[in-house]
Design an enzyme around this catalytic site. Structure first.
Site, mmCIF file in Angstrom:
data_model
loop_
_atom_site.group_PDB
_atom_site.id
_atom_site.type_symbol
_atom_site.label_atom_id
_atom_site.label_comp_id
_atom_site.label_asym_id
_atom_site.label_seq_id
_atom_site.Cartn_x
_atom_site.Cartn_y
_atom_site.Cartn_z
ATOM 1 N N HIS A 1 18.100 41.529 43.046
ATOM 2 C CA HIS A 1 19.346 42.191 43.417
ATOM 3 C C HIS A 1 20.405 41.832 42.383
ATOM 4 O O HIS A 1 20.117 41.107 41.411
ATOM 5 C CB HIS A 1 19.758 41.801 44.843
ATOM 6 C CG HIS A 1 19.732 40.322 45.094
ATOM 7 N ND1 HIS A 1 20.601 39.452 44.467
ATOM 8 C CD2 HIS A 1 18.929 39.554 45.876
ATOM 9 C CE1 HIS A 1 20.351 38.219 44.865
ATOM 10 N NE2 HIS A 1 19.337 38.245 45.713
ATOM 11 N N HIS B 1 20.639 38.224 41.078
ATOM 12 C CA HIS B 1 19.691 37.822 40.020
ATOM 13 C C HIS B 1 20.139 38.376 38.674
ATOM 14 O O HIS B 1 20.087 37.684 37.652
ATOM 15 C CB HIS B 1 18.300 38.392 40.303
ATOM 16 C CG HIS B 1 17.629 37.851 41.524
ATOM 17 N ND1 HIS B 1 17.419 38.602 42.653
ATOM 18 C CD2 HIS B 1 17.123 36.619 41.785
ATOM 19 C CE1 HIS B 1 16.794 37.858 43.559
ATOM 20 N NE2 HIS B 1 16.613 36.659 43.064
ATOM 21 N N GLY C 1 21.441 30.386 40.634
ATOM 22 C CA GLY C 1 22.574 30.888 41.418
ATOM 23 C C GLY C 1 23.198 29.786 42.276
ATOM 24 O O GLY C 1 22.499 28.897 42.779
ATOM 25 N N ASP D 1 22.183 29.056 46.237
ATOM 26 C CA ASP D 1 21.272 27.965 46.600
ATOM 27 C C ASP D 1 21.846 26.682 46.012
ATOM 28 O O ASP D 1 21.306 26.118 45.055
ATOM 29 C CB ASP D 1 19.875 28.271 46.071
ATOM 30 C CG ASP D 1 19.310 29.534 46.703
ATOM 31 O OD1 ASP D 1 19.128 29.555 47.922
ATOM 32 O OD2 ASP D 1 19.116 30.518 45.975
ATOM 33 N N SER E 1 17.350 38.100 48.943
ATOM 34 C CA SER E 1 16.187 38.966 49.174
ATOM 35 C C SER E 1 15.863 39.042 50.662
ATOM 36 O O SER E 1 15.311 40.025 51.134
ATOM 37 C CB SER E 1 14.975 38.416 48.425
ATOM 38 O OG SER E 1 15.297 38.305 47.061
ATOM 39 N N ARG E 2 16.214 37.994 51.404
ATOM 40 C CA ARG E 2 15.868 37.972 52.834
ATOM 41 C C ARG E 2 16.812 38.841 53.668
ATOM 42 O O ARG E 2 16.527 39.084 54.844
ATOM 43 C CB ARG E 2 15.844 36.539 53.361
ATOM 44 C CG ARG E 2 14.665 35.741 52.795
ATOM 45 C CD ARG E 2 14.496 34.393 53.460
ATOM 46 N NE ARG E 2 13.220 33.782 53.120
ATOM 47 C CZ ARG E 2 13.052 32.822 52.194
ATOM 48 N NH1 ARG E 2 14.081 32.364 51.518
ATOM 49 N NH2 ARG E 2 11.846 32.329 51.950
HETATM 50 O O1 PAF Z 1 15.641 30.451 43.932
HETATM 51 C C1 PAF Z 1 14.487 30.916 43.796
HETATM 52 O O2 PAF Z 1 14.268 32.126 43.723
HETATM 53 C C2 PAF Z 1 13.311 29.945 43.748
HETATM 54 O O3 PAF Z 1 13.512 28.851 44.568
HETATM 55 C C3 PAF Z 1 12.954 29.524 42.310
HETATM 56 C C4 PAF Z 1 14.066 28.725 41.664
HETATM 57 C C5 PAF Z 1 12.637 30.732 41.455
HETATM 58 C C6 PAF Z 1 11.710 28.620 42.331
HETATM 59 O O4 PAF Z 1 10.621 29.280 42.882
#
Ligand code: PAF
Length: 288
Positions: free
Chosen positions: A34, A37, A154, A157, A193-194
């Site tokens: 999205h 990203h 990002g 997280d 994404s969720r």
């Molecule tokens: O944030 C994510 O999409 C995942 O945790 C990552 C950093 C790609 C690791 O799988």
């Protein structure tokens, strides 16, 4: 855009780019891309102005970071769409590792990177045991394959970002970690994404999650007692139909409980809306 599923041709291309002095910027993802990203790719590009930047994005739904009752099987996989978006953005390389590249002897037999408990076993790590070991292990492996100069994650997280910064510092990894702000929908919902798991009715309510966090932050900034403000925020979230996993105020630098005099704080929360788990956070400062 080059697309690789195996490490060797990727390594050869990266070695060639490095030999000509290019900077390798890497954005690891699990796909279903999205705008959040895509903003990571742009942030990575912006970071380095004195050499040519080569952008590499990986898409790998990492089984090690999913718990037994989590959504590994149903996690959205939209490779065609993702590839098109990355092509449009002018990304140089997409790496879609085959499972053997990452876990040659299977997930259970793999060597793991275990973050320190004080950072990795709290909040998300408490609700999702083993999650950050899975994240740190796969990111370490991807870094070893891609050997990026910079990698971008990002701020949505937030705890993951701290875990990765800590891993890079503790293991002296030669990569600069940069972060990009949370990308939000018009109603404030953090892009994820969720979010596509939400029903239409849930989606209409989901923006209130961020609104409650904003109220929490402004209460604390106006001098309210943190514990009281957190209780108040939990109540407000429950009133809007969220089931609260956690709501906390922590120190930005290490997610420890703030001491008197700490001014750089972050409000972090995880909630369930129906069957969907949402996380969000807001960094803020208070006067001493
Ligand atoms: O944030 C994510 O999409 C995942 O945790 C990552 C950093 C790609 C690791 O799988």
């Amino acid at each position: 855009m080059q697309i690789h599923q195996h490490a060797q041709p990727l390594r050869e291309q990266v070695a060639e780019w490095k030999a000509q002095g290019d900077c390798i910027a890497f954005v690891p993802t699990m796909g279903n891309l999205h705008d959040g990203h895509l903003s990571l790719v742009e942030a990575a590009r912006r970071e380095q102005t004195d050499s040519n930047v080569r952008t590499i994005v990986s898409i790998f739904v990492n089984p090690m970071q999913f718990g037994e009752n989590e959504d590994f099987d149903t996690y959205p996989r939209t490779l065609e769409d993702d590839t098109r978006k990355l092509q449009q953005l002018g990304v140089d390389m997409l790496y879609i590792p085959n499972i053997g590249d990452i876990y040659p002897d299977g997930v259970d037999a793999a060597t793991r990177v275990v973050p320190p408990a004080a950072l990795g076993d709290i909040l998300e790590g408490e609700s999702r045991p083993g999650f950050f070991t899975g994240v740190a292990t796969v990111v370490n492996k991807l870094f070893n394959i891609v050997r990026p100069d910079i990698a971008c994650f990002g701020e949505k997280d937030f705890q993951q970002l701290l875990v990765i910064r800590r891993m890079v510092a503790d293991l002296a990894m030669p990569v600069a970690i940069i972060s990009a702000p949370i990308a939000r929908e018009a109603d404030g919902l953090a892009m994820s994404s969720r979010n596509r798991y939400l029903s239409d009715a849930e989606r209409a309510d989901a923006g209130k999650f961020n609104l409650c966090l904003q109220h929490l932050v402004s209460e604390v900034q106006q001098g309210a007692d943190s514990q009281y403000a957190v209780m108040h925020a939990s109540q407000e979230l429950e009133n809007h139909g969220f089931v609260v996993d956690y709501v906390v105020i922590r120190r930005q630098q290490d997610l420890a409980v703030p001491e008197p005099g700490d001014t750089k704080l972050v409000a972090l929360a995880a909630v369930w809306l129906g069957k969907t788990r949402l996380i969000d956070n807001m960094c803020f400062e208070i006067n001493k």
